[in-house]
Enzyme design. Structure first.
Site, short mmCIF file in Angstrom:
data_model
loop_
_atom_site.label_atom_id
_atom_site.label_comp_id
_atom_site.label_asym_id
_atom_site.label_seq_id
_atom_site.Cartn_x
_atom_site.Cartn_y
_atom_site.Cartn_z
N ASP A 1 34.35 -65.22 17.53
CA ASP A 1 34.05 -64.70 16.34
C ASP A 1 32.81 -63.72 15.90
OD1 ASP A 1 33.38 -65.68 13.43
OD2 ASP A 1 31.71 -67.19 14.11
N TYR B 1 31.96 -66.12 10.23
CA TYR B 1 32.88 -66.33 9.31
C TYR B 1 33.88 -66.26 9.74
CZ TYR B 1 29.50 -68.59 6.37
OH TYR B 1 28.74 -68.85 5.75
N HIS B 2 34.62 -65.43 10.93
CA HIS B 2 35.70 -64.84 11.07
C HIS B 2 36.11 -65.78 12.82
CE1 HIS B 2 34.56 -60.43 9.13
NE2 HIS B 2 34.80 -61.74 8.25
N PRO B 3 36.53 -66.68 12.82
CA PRO B 3 36.84 -68.03 14.20
C PRO B 3 38.62 -67.14 13.98
CG PRO B 3 37.07 -69.42 12.09
CD PRO B 3 36.28 -68.48 11.61
#
Length: 550
Positions: free
Chosen positions: A291, A465-467
């Site tokens: 992330d 919020y970049h999994p």
């Protein structure tokens, strides 16, 4: 009986692109399984309302991390879209392809055919935007990309401050030169959020060979080592949606590995511990979780030019009414209109720090606005060395998985964030901000030593919020790879994964654009088509990268 040639789980960024491309020639039927509901309504479609849908259980799966040991046991939200368009319907609408070297690294890690020269044609195929350099951008694709109007003077002050600090400027960070300060791009069109639901799925649904099935995907049905369909639940009834050709999992970096494990594909010991029969022992499923983290560096503004003056209910109502009637004004932007990608130190070949600039001092979720006029930079390192995992709690499909990012586990992450804070202070200290700059709101000028900065980071760092990364793409003989370079799940026939979960390593910037690209490229692999011809465009690399950070 529900049956189609291709059954896609999820309606998000990669999914909708695949539904559009797989159905384009009319030869194949496509079913998209989506548990969430419609994306109609101003809370999703109005760009400036972006903080609302990601905090609503109606549109969000409601995931959160386990207590993160290196962040003092904090539990962080992990929003994922549960709605038509998936996370593209609840995201910040920031459009970043990633750096060319990100994709070259993928290829070096075993994702053959995914180097920058291979993926650039797919970025161009999907885009509908202005080509400022000639040959770098797409101009007639389904995905409209625009730049904000940058009416607020603080946007240009930020870009000028970067130049004054000695950094590069760029006319297009999605073109040949990512490095530098410049205008930020948005997936907004005619004042509306241009999600993949608007760009891809709705046009696809006008075709007779595409349909959306509203249901909860429980597991993939595997018969004789081949994916035969998807077991779904809707209104208390179980049903199998049969796939005549293939099942494609595109349910996010959280739900995609969960579905594979529930279906018997994953680390054998973990599956057996949860009472699940092993169909394919793939130890990499759920591992390699990555992330981006970020901090808000907030500065008071001495001039009343920020968004603070419109955060009252009356002004918000006026902004909403103008947007409803005219689709313009402050409601028609995400307010991220200036950006920067810079290198943290000499010897770093390409940018590893990203900035989003905002002419307000407030959290990403819209809460805790500062009590005065202010502006802020969201800043964070792009290539953390920390890795986490998604694992099952049980064999019950409705139970949320365990999400453990293992944030800030590597010592370099702390040094990187300290550099981000000090660099932001240097940029805000330039002459371009002299007439605006008041006191530092957060972290505050008294927070200066390494130990003080580390405390601030531990208490305030947030997920961007970049999994990604939990079904890593690699060579078929790589024991930790989950899918091969054609997105086929290794060890099971008729099954692919195509979304951000297959990224070998996280890309520079926001993940919506590379996720859509993944869907575009995967569609050609699924159809057995020859990939688009490789590009011969050469990205700009700072000639001083060995000697200087700017």
């Amino acid at each position: 009986m529900l049956e189609a040639d291709y059954v896609i789980i999820g309606s998000g960024s990669a999914s909708s692109a695949m539904a559009y491309r797989l159905s384009e020639d009319g030869k194949h039927s496509v079913i998209v399984i989506e548990y969430g509901g419609t994306d109609y309504g101003p809370l999703i479609q109005m760009p400036s309302a972006l903080s609302i849908p990601m905090n609503m259980r109606l549109y969000d799966w409601g995931f959160s991390t386990e207590p993160e040991p290196h962040l003092g046991g904090r539990t962080l939200a992990t929003p994922r879209g549960k709605v038509l368009g998936g996370s593209s319907s609840i995201n910040g609408m920031v459009y970043v392809r990633g750096h060319a070297r990100d994709f070259d690294h993928w290829a070096e890690e075993g994702a053959a055919g995914w180097a920058f020269a291979d993926v650039l044609p797919y970025f161009k195929r999907m885009e509908n935007t202005e080509d400022r350099e000639g040959g770098w951008r797409g101009t007639d694709g389904p995905l409209f990309v625009q730049r904000g109007r940058r009416i607020n003077p603080l946007y240009d002050a930020f870009i000028e401050a970067g130049r004054q600090a000695g950094f590069e400027t760029t006319v297009d960070y999605n073109g040949s030169k990512q490095e530098g300060f410049g205008a930020m791009e948005q997936t907004i069109h005619k004042g509306r959020r241009w999600s993949v639901a608007n760009a891809y799925l709705r046009p696809a649904l006008k075709r007779k060979n595409v349909r959306v099935v509203s249901a909860f995907a429980r597991r993939i049905v595997i018969e004789n080592q081949r994916a035969a369909g998807v077991e779904t639940e809707a209104h208390g009834k179980m049903q199998v949606v049969k796939a005549k050709r293939e099942v494609i999992v595109a349910a996010s970096a959280i739900n995609s590995p969960k579905l594979l494990m529930l279906s018997g594909i994953g680390p054998a010991a973990h599956l057996k511990a949860n009472g699940i029969s092993v169909a394919a022992d793939r130890p990499g499923v759920g591992q390699n979780l990555q992330d981006h983290l970020e901090l808000y560096i907030q500065q008071e503004s001495l001039k009343p030019v920020t968004l603070h003056s419109v955060l009252n209910p009356f002004s918000k109502a006026l902004i909403g009414a103008r947007w409803l009637f005219f689709k313009d004004g402050l409601g028609a932007t995400n307010h991220f209109e200036a950006a920067a990608f810079v290198r943290s130190a000499p010897g770093v070949e390409y940018p590893d720090i990203q900035y989003h600039f905002l002419p307000a001092a407030m959290r990403y979720d819209g809460k805790a606005a500062a009590a005065s006029h202010g502006f802020q930079a969201h800043v964070g390192p792009m290539r953390s060395k920390s890795r986490g995992a998604v694992t099952l709690r049980s064999a019950e499909p409705r139970e949320k998985p365990r999400i453990h990012f293992n944030y800030m586990a590597h010592a370099d992450d702390w040094a990187d964030f300290r550099r981000c804070i000090r660099l932001t202070r240097e940029i805000f200290g330039q002459a371009a901000f002299d007439t605006y700059r008041g006191r530092e709101i957060s972290p505050g000028s008294a927070v200066a030593s390494d130990a003080e900065l580390d405390t601030f980071i531990r208490e305030h760092v947030e997920s961007a919020y970049h999994p990604c990364g939990t079904c890593r793409m690699g060579r078929a003989d790589d024991p930790m790879a989950v899918v091969d370079p054609e997105c086929r799940v290794i060890g099971v026939e008729g099954l692919r994964v195509a979304d951000s979960s297959i990224f070998p390593r996280i890309t520079n910037g926001n993940l919506n654009a590379p996720s859509i690209m993944t869907g575009e490229k995967a569609a050609d692999h699924i159809l057995g088509r020859r990939p688009l011809p490789r590009s011969n465009q050469e990205p700009w690399i700072n000639p001083r990268w060995r000697e200087s950070d700017r």
